[in-house]
Design an enzyme around this catalytic site. Structure first.
Site, PDB file in Angstrom:
ATOM      1  N   ASN A   1       0.841  -1.195   0.000  1.00 38.75           N
ATOM      2  CA  ASN A   1       0.000   0.000   0.000  1.00 38.75           C
ATOM      3  C   ASN A   1       0.882   1.253   0.000  1.00 38.75           C
ATOM      4  O   ASN A   1       1.959   1.283   0.599  1.00 38.75           O
ATOM      5  CB  ASN A   1      -1.015   0.008   1.143  1.00 38.75           C
ATOM      6  CG  ASN A   1      -0.428  -0.209   2.513  1.00 38.75           C
ATOM      7  OD1 ASN A   1       0.602  -0.884   2.673  1.00 38.75           O
ATOM      8  ND2 ASN A   1      -1.064   0.343   3.528  1.00 38.75           N
TER       9      ASN A   1
ATOM     10  N   CYS B   1      -4.229   0.647  -2.418  1.00 39.06           N
ATOM     11  CA  CYS B   1      -4.053  -0.609  -1.694  1.00 39.06           C
ATOM     12  C   CYS B   1      -3.000  -1.493  -2.366  1.00 39.06           C
ATOM     13  O   CYS B   1      -2.781  -1.439  -3.579  1.00 39.06           O
ATOM     14  CB  CYS B   1      -5.364  -1.388  -1.673  1.00 39.06           C
ATOM     15  SG  CYS B   1      -6.665  -0.623  -0.714  1.00 39.06           S
TER      16      CYS B   1
ATOM     17  N   CYS C   1     -10.688  -3.365  -4.075  1.00 39.13           N
ATOM     18  CA  CYS C   1      -9.747  -4.393  -4.537  1.00 39.13           C
ATOM     19  C   CYS C   1     -10.490  -5.635  -5.004  1.00 39.13           C
ATOM     20  O   CYS C   1     -10.101  -6.268  -5.991  1.00 39.13           O
ATOM     21  CB  CYS C   1      -8.753  -4.738  -3.437  1.00 39.13           C
ATOM     22  SG  CYS C   1      -7.572  -3.397  -3.136  1.00 39.13           S
TER      23      CYS C   1
ATOM     24  N   GLU D   1      -3.076  -4.688  -3.018  1.00 40.44           N
ATOM     25  CA  GLU D   1      -3.605  -5.626  -4.023  1.00 40.44           C
ATOM     26  C   GLU D   1      -3.704  -4.963  -5.390  1.00 40.44           C
ATOM     27  O   GLU D   1      -3.364  -5.555  -6.421  1.00 40.44           O
ATOM     28  CB  GLU D   1      -5.009  -6.111  -3.614  1.00 40.44           C
ATOM     29  CG  GLU D   1      -5.058  -6.874  -2.308  1.00 40.44           C
ATOM     30  CD  GLU D   1      -5.352  -5.973  -1.110  1.00 40.44           C
ATOM     31  OE1 GLU D   1      -4.806  -4.852  -1.058  1.00 40.44           O
ATOM     32  OE2 GLU D   1      -6.117  -6.414  -0.241  1.00 40.44           O
TER      33      GLU D   1
ATOM     34  N   TYR E   1      -5.227  12.019   1.701  1.00 37.92           N
ATOM     35  CA  TYR E   1      -5.573  10.635   2.044  1.00 37.92           C
ATOM     36  C   TYR E   1      -6.213   9.800   0.922  1.00 37.92           C
ATOM     37  O   TYR E   1      -5.824   8.649   0.732  1.00 37.92           O
ATOM     38  CB  TYR E   1      -6.479  10.606   3.280  1.00 37.92           C
ATOM     39  CG  TYR E   1      -5.824  11.013   4.580  1.00 37.92           C
ATOM     40  CD1 TYR E   1      -4.496  11.429   4.625  1.00 37.92           C
ATOM     41  CD2 TYR E   1      -6.542  10.989   5.765  1.00 37.92           C
ATOM     42  CE1 TYR E   1      -3.904  11.808   5.824  1.00 37.92           C
ATOM     43  CE2 TYR E   1      -5.957  11.362   6.980  1.00 37.92           C
ATOM     44  CZ  TYR E   1      -4.639  11.769   7.000  1.00 37.92           C
ATOM     45  OH  TYR E   1      -4.059  12.135   8.188  1.00 37.92           O
TER      46      TYR E   1
ATOM     47  N   ASN F   1      -0.793   8.693   0.938  1.00 38.51           N
ATOM     48  CA  ASN F   1      -0.468  10.060   0.527  1.00 38.51           C
ATOM     49  C   ASN F   1      -1.032  11.030   1.563  1.00 38.51           C
ATOM     50  O   ASN F   1      -2.059  10.739   2.182  1.00 38.51           O
ATOM     51  CB  ASN F   1      -1.099  10.337  -0.852  1.00 38.51           C
ATOM     52  CG  ASN F   1      -0.573  11.612  -1.473  1.00 38.51           C
ATOM     53  OD1 ASN F   1      -0.978  12.708  -1.132  1.00 38.51           O
ATOM     54  ND2 ASN F   1       0.356  11.454  -2.388  1.00 38.51           N
ATOM     55  N   ALA F   2      -0.373  12.183   1.700  1.00 40.20           N
ATOM     56  CA  ALA F   2      -0.853  13.222   2.617  1.00 40.20           C
ATOM     57  C   ALA F   2      -2.270  13.659   2.232  1.00 40.20           C
ATOM     58  O   ALA F   2      -3.048  14.105   3.084  1.00 40.20           O
ATOM     59  CB  ALA F   2       0.102  14.409   2.615  1.00 40.20           C
TER      60      ALA F   2
END
Ligand code: THU
Length: 132
Positions: free
Chosen positions: A45, A56, A90, A58, A51, A48-49
């Site tokens: 995964n 993910c 996913c 997968e 969000y 990032n800042a």
């Protein structure tokens, strides 16, 4: 078709998890997807800042494979500390390329749960629905 080396696939997912970039959730996830012809693509995964931009493990693994020309998958291993299940997004991406794929969900205690995309995503929407 040869048997799936589940332990090897889980080990590769674990190695990928060590590269997880998860400074916000601190929930590290690793995945390893096995192609029909025996290649393995891994993912972790990547947060990032901002969000919602995170991706993910997968989907990183599957998108890496697809971007390298591999679209047929036999299995995917997912490793987390507590054996968390793949998220809904996913599952949908797994269904797109490999609706019959086997999914191995492993945790740090060494427990492994075997399931399938079909069981994880019943009554799914797919390409066939667009053709009707
Ligand atoms: N995560 C995955 O990588 N796979 C999943 O199926 C569930 C959630 C990640 C996303 C985020 O970086 C962190 O776990 C917490 O949700």
């Amino acid at each position: 078709m040869t048997d799936i080396d589940v332990e090897a696939l889980i080990e590769q997912a674990k190695q990928a998890r060590s590269r997880a970039y998860a400074p916000y959730s601190h929930y590290h996830v690793g995945a390893a997807v096995l192609t029909e012809d025996g290649r393995v693509f891994t993912g972790c995964n990547v947060e990032n800042a901002v969000y919602p931009l995170g991706l993910c493990a997968e989907r990183v693994a599957i998108f890496k494979a697809v971007s390298e020309g591999y679209r047929k998958f036999r299995a995917i291993a997912v490793v987390t500390r507590n054996g968390g299940s793949p998220c809904g997004s996913c599952r949908q991406v797994m269904h797109e390329f490999a609706p019959e794929m086997v999914v191995f969900i492993a945790d740090d205690a060494g427990d492994v749960r075997r399931t399938t995309v079909a069981d994880l995503l019943p009554d799914s929407f797919g390409a066939d629905d667009l053709a009707r």
